[in-house]
Structures are given as structure tokens and as C-alpha cells.
Design a protein around this motif. Structure first.
Motif, PDB file in Angstrom:
ATOM      1  N   VAL A   1       0.862  -1.178   0.000  1.00 15.33           N
ATOM      2  CA  VAL A   1       0.000   0.000   0.000  1.00 15.33           C
ATOM      3  C   VAL A   1       0.903   1.234   0.000  1.00 15.33           C
ATOM      4  CG1 VAL A   1      -1.784   1.252   1.251  1.00 15.33           C
ATOM      5  CG2 VAL A   1      -1.779  -1.247   1.262  1.00 15.33           C
ATOM      6  N   ARG A   2       0.686   2.133  -0.962  1.00 13.71           N
ATOM      7  CA  ARG A   2       1.563   3.290  -1.107  1.00 13.71           C
ATOM      8  C   ARG A   2       0.862   4.631  -0.951  1.00 13.71           C
ATOM      9  NH1 ARG A   2       6.461   2.136  -4.005  1.00 13.71           N
ATOM     10  NH2 ARG A   2       6.579  -0.084  -4.407  1.00 13.71           N
ATOM     11  N   ARG A   3      -0.448   4.650  -0.822  1.00  9.31           N
ATOM     12  CA  ARG A   3      -1.161   5.917  -0.882  1.00  9.31           C
ATOM     13  C   ARG A   3      -1.263   6.653   0.446  1.00  9.31           C
ATOM     14  NH1 ARG A   3      -5.658   2.255  -2.152  1.00  9.31           N
ATOM     15  NH2 ARG A   3      -6.750   1.880  -0.223  1.00  9.31           N
ATOM     16  N   PHE A   4      -0.687   6.118   1.516  1.00  6.76           N
ATOM     17  CA  PHE A   4      -0.774   6.764   2.817  1.00  6.76           C
ATOM     18  C   PHE A   4       0.607   7.149   3.319  1.00  6.76           C
ATOM     19  CE2 PHE A   4      -4.428   3.813   2.694  1.00  6.76           C
ATOM     20  CZ  PHE A   4      -5.442   4.747   2.747  1.00  6.76           C
ATOM     21  N   VAL A   5       0.667   8.236   4.071  1.00  6.52           N
ATOM     22  CA  VAL A   5       1.929   8.696   4.647  1.00  6.52           C
ATOM     23  C   VAL A   5       2.243   7.919   5.922  1.00  6.52           C
ATOM     24  CG1 VAL A   5       3.085  10.682   5.687  1.00  6.52           C
ATOM     25  CG2 VAL A   5       1.648  10.999   3.665  1.00  6.52           C
ATOM     26  N   ASN A   6       1.239   7.747   6.781  1.00  6.71           N
ATOM     27  CA  ASN A   6       1.444   7.109   8.076  1.00  6.71           C
ATOM     28  C   ASN A   6       1.306   5.591   7.985  1.00  6.71           C
ATOM     29  OD1 ASN A   6       1.631   9.663   9.491  1.00  6.71           O
ATOM     30  ND2 ASN A   6      -0.564   9.833   9.118  1.00  6.71           N
ATOM     31  N   ALA A   7       2.207   4.882   8.671  1.00  9.87           N
ATOM     32  CA  ALA A   7       2.187   3.415   8.651  1.00  9.87           C
ATOM     33  C   ALA A   7       0.854   2.873   9.178  1.00  9.87           C
ATOM     34  CB  ALA A   7       3.353   2.859   9.454  1.00  9.87           C
ATOM     35  N   TRP A   8       0.305   3.524  10.207  1.00  7.69           N
ATOM     36  CA  TRP A   8      -0.955   3.023  10.777  1.00  7.69           C
ATOM     37  C   TRP A   8      -2.087   3.072   9.761  1.00  7.69           C
ATOM     38  CZ3 TRP A   8      -5.629   5.352  11.086  1.00  7.69           C
ATOM     39  CH2 TRP A   8      -5.683   6.746  10.955  1.00  7.69           C
ATOM     40  N   GLU A   9      -2.060   4.094   8.867  1.00  5.91           N
ATOM     41  CA  GLU A   9      -3.108   4.203   7.853  1.00  5.91           C
ATOM     42  C   GLU A   9      -3.023   3.048   6.850  1.00  5.91           C
ATOM     43  OE1 GLU A   9      -4.160   8.654   6.828  1.00  5.91           O
ATOM     44  OE2 GLU A   9      -1.985   8.374   6.909  1.00  5.91           O
TER      45      GLU A   9
END
Length: 152
Positions: free
Chosen positions: A63-71
Motif C-alpha cells: 500500500v503506497r497511498r498513505f503517509v502514516n504506517a498506521w493508515e
């Protein structure tokens, strides 16, 4: 021919597309997420086609579309139907609740803030009555500031 978001393709549209491709001697490759929304038209065969292929379906795993790892983690959990994902969003203030009027005020306020800042923004509502309420409010505000003119 690559068809992205193929889960949104209805069965009749898919049949027409495959027939046209066959006539043109072209190959059709369907790409998408079988766990996302399916077609609003009759059928929506993408999930069935994926299921019929068993383990032979290539799958993106990063998954590449989020900045935060939790997202990233929460989005994968949500896609899989895990209620733990909801906890992750709630604990970070991403899920809010209230009365209908409070939620509509929050929705409208966020949209207005975005548009006042020159951003493209979208309000989505579950029924036509609510859409009408939000549209009337937006139109009245935009008329008041001279962004659009009133009818008549």
C-alpha cells in the motif's frame, strides 16, 4: 486493453467490451479490487472472475497511498472487514459522530472551508432530500458572496 476499476463494470458492459475486443483481436485485462464496490448495473462479474481463477490472480501487496504506517495497516484491515480498523481510525479522531444536523453542519463546514481555500471539494449524501438541503445551503451562501447569481 486494460480496464481499471473493473469491479465497477456491469456484466452487460463487460460482455460488450469483450466482444468488441474479440472482433478487434485484442486482449482484455481486468484490473481492480474485488473487495471494493461492485457495479451498480446488473451483475458485476469481477469478483466472480477473480474467485474462479483461484490462486492465479496477481495481487498488489504494498500500500503506497498513505503517509502514516498506521493508515496503511488500517486500510488493509478495513478492506478485509476487520473491526480493528475502525478502532484505529477512531483512536486518531478520523471517525466522528453526532446528530444528523451536527453531521451535516460538519460536512458543509468542511466543504465550505475547502472551496474558500480554492480546493476542489465534494459533498456526498445518502438520499436526495439531504442532497437538496446541502445544495440549497451552498447555493444561498454562494449567492450571498456573489460567486453565482440567483435565478429569476
Amino acid at each position: 486493453m486494460i480496464v481499471d476499476e473493473a469491479s465497477l463494470l456491469g456484466t452487460f458492459a463487460l460482455d460488450e467490451l469483450v466482444s468488441a475486443a474479440r472482433d478487434a483481436r485484442a486482449k482484455v485485462v481486468l484490473v481492480g479490487d474485488p473487495n471494493q464496490l461492485s457495479a451498480i448495473d446488473a451483475g458485476g462479474m469481477f469478483a466472480a472472475l477473480v474467485g474462479a481463477r483461484g490462486g492465479l490472480v496477481p495481487e498488489l501487496t504494498d500500500v503506497r497511498r498513505f503517509v502514516n504506517a498506521w493508515e496503511k495497516e488500517a486500510s488493509v484491515e478495513l478492506r478485509a472487514g476487520s473491526s480493528d480498523a475502525i478502532d484505529a481510525y477512531e483512536s486518531r479522531g478520523r471517525v466522528v459522530g453526532g446528530t444528523r444536523d451536527e453531521m451535516l453542519d460538519a460536512l458543509y463546514g468542511a466543504w465550505k472551508k475547502d472551496t474558500d481555500e480554492g480546493k476542489t471539494s465534494l459533498m456526498i449524501a445518502a438520499d436526495l432530500g439531504t442532497v437538496g438541503e446541502l445544495n440549497a445551503r451552498a447555493q444561498a451562501d454562494r449567492i450571498a458572496v456573489g460567486a453565482v447569481s440567483g435565478m429569476g
